[in-house]
Design a protein around this motif. Structure first.
Motif, PDB file in Angstrom:
ATOM      1  N   MET A  19      79.920  57.939  77.292  1.00  0.00           N
ATOM      2  CA  MET A  19      79.981  59.377  77.463  1.00  0.00           C
ATOM      3  C   MET A  19      81.202  59.809  78.265  1.00  0.00           C
ATOM      4  O   MET A  19      81.459  60.973  78.425  1.00  0.00           O
ATOM      5  CB  MET A  19      78.704  59.887  78.148  1.00  0.00           C
ATOM      6  N   ALA A  20      81.967  58.895  78.784  1.00  0.00           N
ATOM      7  CA  ALA A  20      83.162  59.230  79.541  1.00  0.00           C
ATOM      8  C   ALA A  20      84.250  59.727  78.592  1.00  0.00           C
ATOM      9  O   ALA A  20      84.281  59.371  77.422  1.00  0.00           O
ATOM     10  CB  ALA A  20      83.645  58.020  80.328  1.00  0.00           C
ATOM     11  N   ALA A  21      85.139  60.543  79.119  1.00  0.00           N
ATOM     12  CA  ALA A  21      86.270  61.028  78.331  1.00  0.00           C
ATOM     13  C   ALA A  21      87.398  60.009  78.396  1.00  0.00           C
ATOM     14  O   ALA A  21      87.527  59.265  79.367  1.00  0.00           O
ATOM     15  CB  ALA A  21      86.739  62.370  78.887  1.00  0.00           C
ATOM     16  N   SER A  22      88.215  59.976  77.376  1.00  0.00           N
ATOM     17  CA  SER A  22      89.393  59.112  77.401  1.00  0.00           C
ATOM     18  C   SER A  22      90.631  59.998  77.283  1.00  0.00           C
ATOM     19  O   SER A  22      90.645  60.971  76.529  1.00  0.00           O
ATOM     20  CB  SER A  22      89.358  58.075  76.285  1.00  0.00           C
ATOM     21  N   VAL A  23      91.657  59.662  78.065  1.00  0.00           N
ATOM     22  CA  VAL A  23      92.905  60.419  78.073  1.00  0.00           C
ATOM     23  C   VAL A  23      94.042  59.471  77.722  1.00  0.00           C
ATOM     24  O   VAL A  23      94.174  58.408  78.330  1.00  0.00           O
ATOM     25  CB  VAL A  23      93.166  61.048  79.457  1.00  0.00           C
ATOM     26  N   THR A  24      94.849  59.852  76.747  1.00  0.00           N
ATOM     27  CA  THR A  24      95.984  59.046  76.322  1.00  0.00           C
ATOM     28  C   THR A  24      97.273  59.824  76.570  1.00  0.00           C
ATOM     29  O   THR A  24      97.383  60.992  76.186  1.00  0.00           O
ATOM     30  CB  THR A  24      95.886  58.693  74.824  1.00  0.00           C
ATOM     31  N   ILE A  54      87.920  58.522  82.026  1.00  0.00           N
ATOM     32  CA  ILE A  54      87.629  59.353  83.188  1.00  0.00           C
ATOM     33  C   ILE A  54      86.358  60.160  82.962  1.00  0.00           C
ATOM     34  O   ILE A  54      85.845  60.220  81.848  1.00  0.00           O
ATOM     35  CB  ILE A  54      88.797  60.318  83.506  1.00  0.00           C
ATOM     36  N   CYS A  55      85.866  60.759  84.006  1.00  0.00           N
ATOM     37  CA  CYS A  55      84.804  61.771  83.952  1.00  0.00           C
ATOM     38  C   CYS A  55      83.513  61.317  83.266  1.00  0.00           C
ATOM     39  O   CYS A  55      83.074  61.936  82.297  1.00  0.00           O
ATOM     40  CB  CYS A  55      85.295  63.035  83.278  1.00  0.00           C
ATOM     41  N   PRO A  56      82.860  60.277  83.753  1.00  0.00           N
ATOM     42  CA  PRO A  56      81.623  59.844  83.113  1.00  0.00           C
ATOM     43  C   PRO A  56      80.494  60.871  83.219  1.00  0.00           C
ATOM     44  O   PRO A  56      79.576  60.849  82.419  1.00  0.00           O
ATOM     45  CB  PRO A  56      81.266  58.556  83.844  1.00  0.00           C
ATOM     46  N   SER A  57      80.592  61.794  84.178  1.00  0.00           N
ATOM     47  CA  SER A  57      79.538  62.805  84.291  1.00  0.00           C
ATOM     48  C   SER A  57      80.111  64.212  84.327  1.00  0.00           C
ATOM     49  O   SER A  57      79.567  65.096  84.960  1.00  0.00           O
ATOM     50  CB  SER A  57      78.661  62.529  85.513  1.00  0.00           C
ATOM     51  N   GLY A  58      81.236  64.419  83.649  1.00  0.00           N
ATOM     52  CA  GLY A  58      81.855  65.735  83.570  1.00  0.00           C
ATOM     53  C   GLY A  58      82.790  65.980  84.739  1.00  0.00           C
ATOM     54  O   GLY A  58      82.594  65.454  85.827  1.00  0.00           O
ATOM     55  N   CYS A  59      83.845  66.782  84.472  1.00  0.00           N
ATOM     56  CA  CYS A  59      84.816  67.076  85.522  1.00  0.00           C
ATOM     57  C   CYS A  59      85.742  68.197  85.069  1.00  0.00           C
ATOM     58  O   CYS A  59      85.659  68.676  83.949  1.00  0.00           O
ATOM     59  CB  CYS A  59      85.636  65.836  85.848  1.00  0.00           C
ATOM     60  N   PHE A  60      86.608  68.594  85.985  1.00  0.00           N
ATOM     61  CA  PHE A  60      87.701  69.504  85.680  1.00  0.00           C
ATOM     62  C   PHE A  60      88.994  68.715  85.840  1.00  0.00           C
ATOM     63  O   PHE A  60      89.146  67.960  86.793  1.00  0.00           O
ATOM     64  CB  PHE A  60      87.714  70.711  86.626  1.00  0.00           C
ATOM     65  N   VAL A  61      89.927  68.907  84.906  1.00  0.00           N
ATOM     66  CA  VAL A  61      91.196  68.192  84.942  1.00  0.00           C
ATOM     67  C   VAL A  61      92.323  69.217  84.946  1.00  0.00           C
ATOM     68  O   VAL A  61      92.360  70.114  84.103  1.00  0.00           O
ATOM     69  CB  VAL A  61      91.355  67.265  83.715  1.00  0.00           C
TER      70      VAL A  61
END
Length: 87
Positions: A19-24, A54-61
């Motif tokens: 469920m984490a986001a991935s950033v490339t 990043i952000c396995p439980s949600g976040c702001f980037v």
């Protein structure tokens, strides 16, 4: 009953990272992201061509160009020209 609870816990633990986001970073330069997750602030430097989870439980980037995006987890983000596209 204990066995069922253990199965649920193991299942949740295994599926949580998915469920984490991935950033490339598709730029030629290192990009620095500011991540705020659960009230904690962190900076993540992404080398050219690298991918970070990043952000396995949600976040702001906050992106290098100043844009701020909210992630719930599970998104795929690509940075190009300092801007992000979320898939």
């Amino acid at each position: 009953m204990k066995r069922m609870i253990m199965m649920l816990l193991v299942s949740a633990a295994v599926s949580a990272p998915a469920m984490a986001a991935s950033v490339t970073n598709k730029d030629a330069d290192t990009q620095v992201l500011v991540i705020v997750e659960g009230g904690n602030r962190a900076e993540v430097a992404l080398e050219p061509g690298s991918t970070e989870t990043i952000c396995p439980s949600g976040c702001f980037v906050t992106l290098p160009n100043g844009d701020r995006i909210a992630l719930n987890g599970g998104e795929e983000v690509e940075i190009e020209g300092g801007a992000a596209s979320v898939k």
